[in-house]
Motif scaffolding. Structure first.
Motif, PDB file in Angstrom:
ATOM      1  N   ARG A 107       0.840  -1.207   0.000  1.00 43.20           N
ATOM      2  CA  ARG A 107       0.000   0.000   0.000  1.00 43.20           C
ATOM      3  C   ARG A 107       0.874   1.256   0.000  1.00 43.20           C
ATOM      4  O   ARG A 107       0.553   2.254  -0.650  1.00 43.20           O
ATOM      5  N   LYS A 108       1.996   1.181   0.733  1.00 43.36           N
ATOM      6  CA  LYS A 108       2.897   2.342   0.834  1.00 43.36           C
ATOM      7  C   LYS A 108       3.981   2.340  -0.243  1.00 43.36           C
ATOM      8  O   LYS A 108       4.866   3.192  -0.222  1.00 43.36           O
ATOM      9  N   ARG A 109       3.916   1.367  -1.150  1.00 43.81           N
ATOM     10  CA  ARG A 109       4.908   1.210  -2.224  1.00 43.81           C
ATOM     11  C   ARG A 109       6.321   1.070  -1.656  1.00 43.81           C
ATOM     12  O   ARG A 109       7.285   1.599  -2.207  1.00 43.81           O
ATOM     13  N   THR A 112       2.160  -7.589  -8.285  1.00 48.66           N
ATOM     14  CA  THR A 112       1.397  -6.655  -9.110  1.00 48.66           C
ATOM     15  C   THR A 112      -0.089  -6.951  -9.015  1.00 48.66           C
ATOM     16  O   THR A 112      -0.920  -6.043  -8.906  1.00 48.66           O
ATOM     17  N   ALA A 123      -1.443  -5.899  -5.502  1.00 53.68           N
ATOM     18  CA  ALA A 123      -1.629  -4.448  -5.443  1.00 53.68           C
ATOM     19  C   ALA A 123      -2.896  -4.038  -6.195  1.00 53.68           C
ATOM     20  O   ALA A 123      -3.661  -3.178  -5.725  1.00 53.68           O
ATOM     21  N   LYS A 124      -3.142  -4.682  -7.312  1.00 55.56           N
ATOM     22  CA  LYS A 124      -4.323  -4.342  -8.113  1.00 55.56           C
ATOM     23  C   LYS A 124      -5.604  -4.649  -7.357  1.00 55.56           C
ATOM     24  O   LYS A 124      -6.522  -3.813  -7.294  1.00 55.56           O
ATOM     25  N   GLY A 162      -6.437  -2.230  -4.773  1.00 57.05           N
ATOM     26  CA  GLY A 162      -6.706  -0.877  -5.213  1.00 57.05           C
ATOM     27  C   GLY A 162      -5.523   0.042  -5.005  1.00 57.05           C
ATOM     28  O   GLY A 162      -5.682   1.273  -4.950  1.00 57.05           O
ATOM     29  N   ALA A 163      -4.320  -0.538  -4.901  1.00 56.97           N
ATOM     30  CA  ALA A 163      -3.106   0.246  -4.696  1.00 56.97           C
ATOM     31  C   ALA A 163      -2.357   0.428  -6.011  1.00 56.97           C
ATOM     32  O   ALA A 163      -2.614  -0.275  -6.993  1.00 56.97           O
ATOM     33  N   LYS A 164      -1.422   1.347  -6.023  1.00 56.71           N
ATOM     34  CA  LYS A 164      -0.569   1.527  -7.194  1.00 56.71           C
ATOM     35  C   LYS A 164       0.335   0.314  -7.345  1.00 56.71           C
ATOM     36  O   LYS A 164       0.681  -0.342  -6.365  1.00 56.71           O
ATOM     37  N   PRO A 165       0.741  -0.021  -8.569  1.00 54.76           N
ATOM     38  CA  PRO A 165       1.630  -1.168  -8.752  1.00 54.76           C
ATOM     39  C   PRO A 165       2.963  -0.941  -8.057  1.00 54.76           C
ATOM     40  O   PRO A 165       3.387   0.209  -7.871  1.00 54.76           O
ATOM     41  N   LEU A 207       6.834  -0.456  -7.261  1.00 53.13           N
ATOM     42  CA  LEU A 207       7.945   0.117  -8.006  1.00 53.13           C
ATOM     43  C   LEU A 207       8.841  -1.003  -8.517  1.00 53.13           C
ATOM     44  O   LEU A 207       8.845  -2.112  -7.972  1.00 53.13           O
TER      45      LEU A 207
END
Length: 309
Positions: free
Chosen positions: A191-193, A244, A247-248, A251-254, A256
């Motif tokens: 969630r925090k990448r 990946t 994360a999807k 609902g989080a960003k993919p 790094l």
């Protein structure tokens, strides 16, 4: 059966104990923490406070319970934020897998307990080379990493000692846990990448939903010949694909993506190896000999259920 469960308040134990009770077993369950006694009693077990590294206390507790089966689930995995130095991170767990295992085996001998079921590891590791999924017949093939020497030795101790020491010694190699009460730090980091994919993320990981782990362990109470079993789901996959996807569905960003050289600086060699060279495991033997089928055959469906729970 009378079943003695150590490490009964851990991520797996909190599902394992009520499952054993529901299956009709008489369960004695241990914890190192007096404050967790009520949790075990509410689950239907007879609680015992004992330190798995205290040999005489372990033997006394086992003799009092007179179990037909001992389950070794002792770990110390509360703080899992940095894997830069695995031997430091897992130092207590490594001791529980060596001295703690020896203590339980000594207790089993004294009590006449024939079946001991112990926890081992089928998670991502620094495999020397790519290849097919690992079976129970494959020799350990991790390349040496200076910060991760004690862990592989402790795992090897469990896998060699338990089947040799008792008439019915079974070792269950669990994949990477996720699900209720397990790996919440994974969700938080994604969630925090803060969990990047390193070096392409081509390492193959074997996951295991925690209630599926409990079901396989319960099946091993009265099934399975002595030996080692890979307890993982049926869909090993590259870690980049898994993270990946998770994360999807969150609902989080993919995550790094960073090169391996930067990963070594930020996370250390062991994590880079996990992300790039891990081979994954086959569950064919466990499914056939334990009569076990994971409810979540793929991490895809398991991740969806986990995140939406």
């Amino acid at each position: 059966m009378r079943v003695f469960v150590t490490g009964a308040t851990g991520a797996l134990g909190r599902h394992l104990v009520p499952g054993l009770v529901a299956a009709g077993h008489e369960v004695t369950a241990t914890t190192r923490t007096p404050g967790k006694v009520a949790q075990l009693r509410e689950a239907g077990a007879t609680p015992v406070v004992v330190d798995g590294l205290d040999r005489e206390a372990v033997i006394a507790a086992v003799l009092a319970a007179a179990p037909e089966v001992i389950m070794h689930q002792m770990t110390a995995l509360a703080d899992m934020r940095s894997f830069r130095n695995p031997d430091k991170l897992f130092s207590t767990t490594n001791e529980l897998r060596t001295r703690g295992t020896d203590n339980l085996l000594a207790a089993a001998e004294r009590a006449g307990t024939r079946r001991v079921i112990a926890q081992s590891y089928a998670g991502a590791g620094p495999d020397r080379r790519s290849g097919p999924l690992k079976t129970e017949e494959d020799p350990p093939d991790w390349r040496p990493i200076r910060s991760a020497v004690q862990g592989p030795a402790a795992i090897r101790h469990v896998e060699e000692t338990v089947p040799a020491a008792v008439p019915e010694g079974i070792v269950l190699r669990y994949g990477t846990f996720y699900g209720p009460g397990a790996s919440e730090l994974l969700l938080d980091a994604l969630r925090k990448r803060q969990l990047p994919v390193i070096g392409g993320g081509t390492g193959v990981w074997s996951f295991l939903e925690v209630t599926d782990a409990a079901a396989a362990t319960i099946a091993a109470v009265d099934r399975g010949a002595p030996g080692v079993y890979n307890v993982v789901d049926s869909d090993p996959a590259p870690v980049a694909e898994c993270l990946t996807y998770l994360a999807k569905v969150m609902g989080a960003k993919p995550p790094l993506r960073i090169p391996a050289w930067l990963g070594r600086l930020l996370a250390g060699e062991f994590v880079v190896a996990q992300m790039t060279t891990s081979r994954g495991y086959s569950n064919e033997k466990a499914r056939k000999e334990l009569g076990w089928e994971p409810r979540y055959a793929s991490w895809r469906e398991g991740f969806r259920a986990w995140v939406s729970a």
